[in-house]
Design a protein around this motif. Structure first.
Motif, PDB file in Angstrom:
ATOM      1  N   ALA A  11      -6.634 -24.620  28.948  1.00  0.00           N
ATOM      2  CA  ALA A  11      -5.305 -25.093  29.830  1.00  0.00           C
ATOM      3  C   ALA A  11      -4.823 -26.574  29.799  1.00  0.00           C
ATOM      4  CB  ALA A  11      -5.426 -24.651  31.253  1.00  0.00           C
ATOM      5  N   THR A  12      -5.991 -27.500  29.425  1.00  0.00           N
ATOM      6  CA  THR A  12      -5.782 -28.710  29.610  1.00  0.00           C
ATOM      7  C   THR A  12      -5.247 -29.495  28.395  1.00  0.00           C
ATOM      8  OG1 THR A  12      -8.033 -29.231  29.157  1.00  0.00           O
ATOM      9  CG2 THR A  12      -7.430 -28.909  31.378  1.00  0.00           C
ATOM     10  N   SER A  14      -3.246 -29.370  24.455  1.00  0.00           N
ATOM     11  CA  SER A  14      -1.979 -29.629  24.071  1.00  0.00           C
ATOM     12  C   SER A  14      -1.108 -28.068  23.897  1.00  0.00           C
ATOM     13  CB  SER A  14      -1.874 -29.968  22.461  1.00  0.00           C
ATOM     14  OG  SER A  14      -0.451 -29.846  21.724  1.00  0.00           O
ATOM     15  N   ILE A  15      -1.658 -27.171  23.578  1.00  0.00           N
ATOM     16  CA  ILE A  15      -1.107 -25.810  23.619  1.00  0.00           C
ATOM     17  C   ILE A  15      -1.108 -25.372  24.945  1.00  0.00           C
ATOM     18  CG2 ILE A  15      -1.559 -23.148  22.967  1.00  0.00           C
ATOM     19  CD1 ILE A  15      -0.316 -24.938  20.848  1.00  0.00           C
ATOM     20  N   GLY A  37     -10.948 -25.495  31.118  1.00  0.00           N
ATOM     21  CA  GLY A  37     -10.886 -26.600  30.325  1.00  0.00           C
ATOM     22  C   GLY A  37     -11.938 -27.376  30.141  1.00  0.00           C
ATOM     23  N   ALA A  38     -12.330 -28.641  29.825  1.00  0.00           N
ATOM     24  CA  ALA A  38     -13.627 -29.149  29.575  1.00  0.00           C
ATOM     25  C   ALA A  38     -13.765 -30.521  30.426  1.00  0.00           C
ATOM     26  CB  ALA A  38     -13.926 -29.300  27.973  1.00  0.00           C
ATOM     27  N   ALA A  59     -15.878 -26.204  30.719  1.00  0.00           N
ATOM     28  CA  ALA A  59     -16.858 -25.704  29.752  1.00  0.00           C
ATOM     29  C   ALA A  59     -18.044 -26.502  30.217  1.00  0.00           C
ATOM     30  CB  ALA A  59     -16.085 -25.982  28.542  1.00  0.00           C
ATOM     31  N   GLN A  82     -20.652 -22.029  29.322  1.00  0.00           N
ATOM     32  CA  GLN A  82     -20.069 -21.102  28.461  1.00  0.00           C
ATOM     33  C   GLN A  82     -19.962 -19.815  29.271  1.00  0.00           C
ATOM     34  OE1 GLN A  82     -18.771 -21.599  25.577  1.00  0.00           O
ATOM     35  NE2 GLN A  82     -19.089 -23.805  26.373  1.00  0.00           N
ATOM     36  N   LEU A  85     -16.700 -19.429  31.156  1.00  0.00           N
ATOM     37  CA  LEU A  85     -15.798 -19.373  30.495  1.00  0.00           C
ATOM     38  C   LEU A  85     -15.409 -17.838  30.140  1.00  0.00           C
ATOM     39  CD1 LEU A  85     -15.801 -22.104  27.935  1.00  0.00           C
ATOM     40  CD2 LEU A  85     -14.241 -21.909  29.884  1.00  0.00           C
ATOM     41  N   ALA A 122      -3.575 -18.887  19.673  1.00  0.00           N
ATOM     42  CA  ALA A 122      -3.399 -20.065  19.146  1.00  0.00           C
ATOM     43  C   ALA A 122      -4.751 -20.447  18.499  1.00  0.00           C
ATOM     44  CB  ALA A 122      -3.289 -21.125  20.388  1.00  0.00           C
ATOM     45  N   ASN A 123      -5.749 -20.037  19.053  1.00  0.00           N
ATOM     46  CA  ASN A 123      -7.056 -20.353  18.344  1.00  0.00           C
ATOM     47  C   ASN A 123      -7.433 -19.459  17.260  1.00  0.00           C
ATOM     48  OD1 ASN A 123     -10.355 -19.413  18.194  1.00  0.00           O
ATOM     49  ND2 ASN A 123     -10.174 -21.374  19.067  1.00  0.00           N
ATOM     50  N   LYS A 124      -6.860 -20.321  16.025  1.00  0.00           N
ATOM     51  CA  LYS A 124      -6.843 -19.834  14.547  1.00  0.00           C
ATOM     52  C   LYS A 124      -8.571 -19.604  14.202  1.00  0.00           C
ATOM     53  CE  LYS A 124      -4.267 -23.216  13.759  1.00  0.00           C
ATOM     54  NZ  LYS A 124      -3.475 -24.050  13.261  1.00  0.00           N
ATOM     55  N   GLY A 185      -3.437 -31.756  20.070  1.00  0.00           N
ATOM     56  CA  GLY A 185      -4.758 -32.369  20.116  1.00  0.00           C
ATOM     57  C   GLY A 185      -5.264 -33.033  18.842  1.00  0.00           C
ATOM     58  N   ILE A 188      -7.012 -30.810  15.835  1.00  0.00           N
ATOM     59  CA  ILE A 188      -5.970 -30.402  14.743  1.00  0.00           C
ATOM     60  C   ILE A 188      -5.068 -31.487  14.095  1.00  0.00           C
ATOM     61  CG2 ILE A 188      -4.365 -30.092  16.677  1.00  0.00           C
ATOM     62  CD1 ILE A 188      -3.520 -27.316  15.184  1.00  0.00           C
ATOM     63  N   MET A 246       6.033 -26.537  19.976  1.00  0.00           N
ATOM     64  CA  MET A 246       5.150 -25.341  20.065  1.00  0.00           C
ATOM     65  C   MET A 246       5.539 -24.484  21.256  1.00  0.00           C
ATOM     66  SD  MET A 246       3.106 -24.608  17.479  1.00  0.00           S
ATOM     67  CE  MET A 246       2.056 -23.535  18.364  1.00  0.00           C
TER      68      MET A 246
HETATM   69  P1  NAD Z   1      -6.754 -29.886  22.354  1.00  0.00           P
HETATM   70  O1  NAD Z   1      -7.602 -30.502  21.826  1.00  0.00           O
HETATM   71  O2  NAD Z   1      -5.383 -30.352  22.880  1.00  0.00           O
HETATM   72  O3  NAD Z   1      -7.018 -28.698  23.633  1.00  0.00           O
HETATM   73  C1  NAD Z   1      -8.314 -28.010  23.480  1.00  0.00           C
HETATM   74  C2  NAD Z   1      -8.505 -27.311  24.631  1.00  0.00           C
HETATM   75  O4  NAD Z   1     -10.003 -26.795  24.570  1.00  0.00           O
HETATM   76  C3  NAD Z   1      -8.641 -28.357  26.087  1.00  0.00           C
HETATM   77  O5  NAD Z   1      -8.300 -27.431  27.181  1.00  0.00           O
HETATM   78  C4  NAD Z   1     -10.191 -28.456  25.843  1.00  0.00           C
HETATM   79  O6  NAD Z   1     -10.585 -28.710  27.377  1.00  0.00           O
HETATM   80  C5  NAD Z   1     -10.753 -27.145  25.587  1.00  0.00           C
HETATM   81  N1  NAD Z   1     -12.163 -27.090  24.963  1.00  0.00           N
HETATM   82  C6  NAD Z   1     -12.359 -28.252  23.939  1.00  0.00           C
HETATM   83  N2  NAD Z   1     -13.732 -27.897  23.785  1.00  0.00           N
HETATM   84  C7  NAD Z   1     -14.242 -27.001  24.286  1.00  0.00           C
HETATM   85  C8  NAD Z   1     -15.481 -26.200  24.440  1.00  0.00           C
HETATM   86  N3  NAD Z   1     -16.479 -26.494  23.697  1.00  0.00           N
HETATM   87  N4  NAD Z   1     -15.463 -24.975  25.151  1.00  0.00           N
HETATM   88  C9  NAD Z   1     -14.575 -24.625  25.926  1.00  0.00           C
HETATM   89  N5  NAD Z   1     -13.320 -25.342  25.982  1.00  0.00           N
HETATM   90  C10 NAD Z   1     -13.102 -26.458  25.071  1.00  0.00           C
HETATM   91  O7  NAD Z   1      -6.161 -28.492  21.143  1.00  0.00           O
HETATM   92  P2  NAD Z   1      -4.905 -27.898  20.906  1.00  0.00           P
HETATM   93  O8  NAD Z   1      -4.002 -28.646  19.927  1.00  0.00           O
HETATM   94  O9  NAD Z   1      -4.145 -27.507  22.128  1.00  0.00           O
HETATM   95  O10 NAD Z   1      -5.242 -26.451  19.921  1.00  0.00           O
HETATM   96  C11 NAD Z   1      -6.087 -25.526  20.567  1.00  0.00           C
HETATM   97  C12 NAD Z   1      -6.077 -24.353  19.506  1.00  0.00           C
HETATM   98  O11 NAD Z   1      -4.846 -23.877  19.163  1.00  0.00           O
HETATM   99  C13 NAD Z   1      -6.697 -24.824  18.457  1.00  0.00           C
HETATM  100  O12 NAD Z   1      -7.528 -23.664  17.912  1.00  0.00           O
HETATM  101  C14 NAD Z   1      -5.547 -25.056  17.355  1.00  0.00           C
HETATM  102  O13 NAD Z   1      -5.987 -24.969  15.957  1.00  0.00           O
HETATM  103  C15 NAD Z   1      -4.361 -24.163  17.641  1.00  0.00           C
HETATM  104  N6  NAD Z   1      -3.140 -24.609  17.402  1.00  0.00           N
HETATM  105  C16 NAD Z   1      -2.529 -25.586  17.927  1.00  0.00           C
HETATM  106  C17 NAD Z   1      -1.391 -26.225  17.777  1.00  0.00           C
HETATM  107  C18 NAD Z   1      -0.665 -27.163  18.203  1.00  0.00           C
HETATM  108  O14 NAD Z   1       0.553 -27.667  18.235  1.00  0.00           O
HETATM  109  N7  NAD Z   1      -1.592 -27.982  19.167  1.00  0.00           N
HETATM  110  C19 NAD Z   1      -0.517 -25.003  16.787  1.00  0.00           C
HETATM  111  C20 NAD Z   1      -1.113 -24.011  16.264  1.00  0.00           C
HETATM  112  C21 NAD Z   1      -2.532 -23.751  16.768  1.00  0.00           C
END
Ligand code: NAD
Ligand code: MG
Length: 373
Positions: A11-12, A14-15, A37-38, A59, A82, A85, A122-124, A185, A188, A246
Motif C-alpha cells: 500500500a505504501t 507507487s501503485i 507496507g515495509a 514486512a 512474512q 503478510l 500489479a506484481n508481474k 517505485g 521498477i 497508473m
Molecule cells: P514501490 O517500490 O513503489 O512499492 C513497493 C511496495 O512493496 C511498498 O509498499 C513496499 O513497502 C512493499 N515492499 C517492498 N519490499 C517488500 C518485501 N520484501 N515484502 C513485502 N513488501 C515489500 O513499487 P511500485 O512501483 O509500486 O511497483 C509495485 C509492483 O507493481 C511491482 O511488481 C511493479 O513491477 C508493478 N508495476 C508497477 C507499475 C508502476 O507504475 N509503478 C506499473 C506496472 C506494474
C-alpha cells in the motif's frame, strides 16, 4: 449498498498509493480489510487510520513496535513479518491489489487467490516466477482469451534510450532512478532503464495469455501514450492510448466490468501532434534477449531469471555492480543453473519456486562477490 472489502498489498508504494487515491475518492463504497507496507511506517499508519483498516502489516519484523505505536488508540491491529503478510492477504476480501515489488509478492498474492478474492495483479514477478500456479489457482476467476494474433508491448526506453552505448557502464544510480515519463517505485524505474521491466512484462504476457513467444513483440515508444497494441487475424491493430497515469489501469481493475470516470488527464492529441516508434536494440537492452531464452526454457527459468535480476539490482543499488553488469550477472546465473539441470526442470510448486529463487540469489551473490573481489 454493500461495501466492497478491499486489501492493498504494498500500500505504501507507487501503485499502492495510486490505488489509495482512487479508494479515498469514494471511501463509503469500501471496507478496507488490510494494508501492508515495509519500512515506511508513518505512511502505512496514516493510511490505515484514514481508511479505517482492520489491520496494518509491515514486512519488517523489527518495526512492529513502531507500527503499534503509530496506530495507538486507533483500534487497528498491527502485525509484522512474512507470515503476517500472507495472513493479511488470506483475510476474506472481495478485491485485493497485489502491489508488493519482487518475488516477495508471490505468496501473499496466492493467499488472496486461495480465499477467493479477485486479484488485481500489479506484481508481474508473480506471473514470471509461477505463472502456471497463479493461473491454476485463479481458474475460477479466469479471464477470457482473445483471438489475438500478435501482442505489441510498448516501452518508453527508460532513462538511457538515447545514451551512447559506450556510456552505459558508467550510468549512476541517480541517473538510472529517474524516468522520463512515469513516476514509479525506484526498482521498477531502474528496471525500465535496463529493460528488465519489459523483459518481465514479455514473460508475464506469455504466461497470462498463453500465447507463443513469437507473437509477443516489444516496440520502443518514447512518448508512453500507447500502452499496448493487439493485432488481429485480419491485420488490424488496436492500440490502447491514454495518459501515463497508473490510476487508469488500477481504476479499470477496481471497477471492472464497469468503466467508471477516472481522475486522469484527457489527452489532447492535436496538441501532442505526433507519436514516434523505434525497434528495440538488444545490444542496448540485453534483458530483452534473455527474456526470449527464459521463455524457451520455461518451467522454473522465470523464477531463476527474476531472482537473479532482483539480486543484480540490489548489487547495482548498493554500488557493487555497474549498470551493464546486471545483465551479465543474470545471464551467467541462467547459464550456470541450466547447466546444473534439475532446478529449472523441476515441477512448479510454491516450494520448488522458492528453492529455485533461493539458489539463483545465491549464485548471483557469488558471482557479484567474485567480480568485486
Ligand atoms: P514501490 O517500490 O513503489 O512499492 C513497493 C511496495 O512493496 C511498498 O509498499 C513496499 O513497502 C512493499 N515492499 C517492498 N519490499 C517488500 C518485501 N520484501 N515484502 C513485502 N513488501 C515489500 O513499487 P511500485 O512501483 O509500486 O511497483 C509495485 C509492483 O507493481 C511491482 O511488481 C511493479 O513491477 C508493478 N508495476 C508497477 C507499475 C508502476 O507504475 N509503478 C506499473 C506496472 C506494474
Ligand atoms: Mg509497464
Amino acid at each position: 449498498m454493500t461495501r466492497r472489502r478491499i486489501t492493498i498489498l504494498g500500500a505504501t508504494g507507487s501503485i499502492g498509493q495510486n490505488t489509495i487515491d482512487l479508494i479515498k475518492r469514494d471511501a463509503d463504497a469500501y471496507d478496507v480489510v488490510a494494508l501492508t507496507g515495509a519500512g515506511n511506517i508513518a505512511q502505512l499508519a496514516a493510511d490505515a487510520r484514514a481508511l479505517n483498516a482492520d489491520v496494518a502489516v509491515t514486512a519488517n519484523e523489527d518495526r512492529l513496535d513502531d507500527l503499534r505505536a503509530a496506530l495507538a488508540g486507533s483500534g487497528i491491529a498491527a502485525a509484522a513479518g512474512q507470515a503476517a503478510l500472507t495472513e493479511a492477504a488470506a483475510r476474506p476480501a472481495d478485491w485485493v491489489m497485489s502491489a508488493i515489488v519482487g518475488a516477495a509478492g508471490l505468496a501473499p498474492g496466492m493467499a488472496a487467490l486461495e480465499q477467493g478474492a479477485t486479484l488485481a495483479l500489479a506484481n508481474k514477478e508473480s506471473l514470471v516466477c509461477a505463472g502456471a500456479l497463479i493461473l491454476e489457482t485463479a481458474a475460477k476467476h479466469d479471464a477470457r482469451l482473445l483471438p489475438v494474433e500478435r501482442i505489441v508491448i510498448t516501452a518508453s526506453g527508460g532513462a538511457f534510450r538515447d545514451w551512447p552505448l559506450a556510456d552505459l557502464p558508467n550510468a549512476t544510480l541517480a541517473q538510472a532512478s529517474s524516468h522520463p515519463n512515469w513516476d514509479m517505485g525506484q526498482r521498477i524505474t531502474i528496471d525500465s532503464a535496463s529493460m528488465f521491466n519489459k523483459a518481465l512484462e514479455v514473460i508475464e504476457t506469455r504466461e497470462y495469455f498463453g500465447v507463443s513467444p513469437d507473437k509477443i513483440e516489444v516496440l520502443v515508444h518514447p512518448e508512453s501514450m500507447i500502452h499496448a497494441l493487439v493485432g488481429f487475424h485480419d491485420g488490424a491493430l488496436m492500440a490502447h492510448v491514454g495518459p501515463a497515469d497508473m490510476r487508469h489501469a488500477i481504476g479499470y481493475a477496481l471497477h471492472w466490468p464497469d468503466r467508471r470516470a477516472l481522475p486522469v488527464e484527457r489527452l489532447d492529441l492535436a496538441a501532442i501532434g505526433s507519436l514516434t516508434f523505434r525497434a528495440p536494440d538488444t545490444d542496448r537492452w540485453p534483458a530483452l534477449r534473455l527474456a526470449r531464452e527464459v521463455m524457451a526454457r520455461g518451467g522454473l527459468a522465470g523464477a531463476v531469471f527474476n531472482a537473479a535480476k532482483e539480486t543484480a539490482l540490489d548489487g547495482f543499488i548498493a554500488g557493487h555492480l555497474n549498470f551493464t553488469a546486471m545483465a551479465e550477472v543474470v545471464e551467467l546465473v541462467l547459464t550456470q543453473m541450466d547447466a546444473a539441470g534439475g532446478h529449472i526442470d523441476a515441477s512448479m510448486t510454491l516450494d520448488n519456486v522458492a528453492a529455485a529463487d533461493h539458489l539463483a540469489r545465491k549464485a548471483a551473490r557469488d558471482i557479484i562477490a567474485k567480480r568485486a573481489g
